[in-house]
Structure formats: structure tokens, C-alpha cells
Design a protein around this motif. Structure first.
Motif: not given
Length: 143
Positions: A54-56, A130-137
Motif C-alpha cells: 500500500p505504501l508503494a 513525511d508519509e508521502e515522501l516515505q511512500s515515494l521512497e
């Protein structure tokens, strides 16, 4: 003459009876069905098929949407910026944080020659949570 009339009447009745609905004879034994041909198709998949993350998945939406990352980065090909496979391999090998880079707090690791072009996009990435950036990562590291 009576015999002719009777014969004619019998012939007419016989003609009416034999001209009714004809039924085809059904075969004896078990009925057989003709085999039905099925068509097999194959799909070309550009990305590896993996378990859904889900994050990816959220990262992919940001990457292709509001992040505008897709205009410079492709999964396997260097366009303006390096490919996602190259970015992923470099950051994994160096155990580095893509999030820190996207916040503008780290030096470029993959292709420093394109850093000036990427710096223009920090205006977008610095506005992300931060959540959006972590999902991009997570999306980039899925390659």
C-alpha cells in the motif's frame, strides 16, 4: 364413385398427417458435445509482479501525479534523470535515504550532473508530508 370419394378423403387425411411438424430422430446412447476452443492470451508486464504494498502503491500515484517525477524518471531508462532501477540500486547499496534527499538535506548520489535540474523540483517535494515522501521512497525502492 363412393369408393373414389372415400379413397380421396383417406389420401387427404394421410397428406395432412404426414405434413405436420417433423421431428429429427435423436441418436441413441449418450449425447456428445463438441469441444469448445478457448483462447489463451499473454500480457506484457512492464513492472515486476510483486505483492501489493500500500505504501508503494501510494508512492506510485504521487510519482505519476502531483510529484511530476514521471516526466524525468522512467522505470528502466535514463531520460532526464536516472532510471528508478538505478536510483533504487544506488540507495539500497549505500543504505541511504531518498526521503532525506527529497527534503533537500542530502547530496545527490546517483547522477550529480543532473542535480541542478532536480533542485527545481524540491519546491514540490518539500511541500509533501513525511508519509508521502516515505511512500515515494517505497515505490522507488520497489524496483
Amino acid at each position: 364413385m363412393k369408393k373414389v370419394k372415400l379413397s380421396f378423403a383417406a389420401l387427404a387425411v394421410l397428406a395432412l398427417v404426414s405434413c405436420g411438424d417433423k421431428k429429427e430422430a435423436e441418436p441413441f446412447g449418450k449425447a456428445t458435445e463438441e469441444p469448445v476452443a478457448t483462447e489463451t492470451t499473454t500480457e506484457t508486464v512492464s513492472e515486476p509482479v510483486t505483492e501489493s504494498n500500500p505504501l508503494a502503491d501510494q508512492g506510485k500515484e504521487i510519482f505519476e501525479g502531483k510529484g511530476t517525477c514521471v516526466s524525468c524518471h522512467q522505470p528502466s531508462t535514463k531520460v532526464i534523470g536516472p532510471s528508478l532501477k538505478d536510483i533504487s540500486a544506488t540507495y539500497k547499496a549505500k543504505d541511504a535515504s531518498i526521503v532525506t534527499f527529497l527534503k533537500g538535506e542530502a547530496d545527490p548520489l546517483v547522477d550529480p550532473t543532473q542535480f541542478e535540474v532536480m533542485k527545481a523540483n524540491f519546491a514540490i517535494t518539500k511541500q509533501m508530508t513525511d508519509e508521502e515522501l516515505q511512500s515515494l521512497e517505497a515505490y522507488i525502492k520497489s524496483f
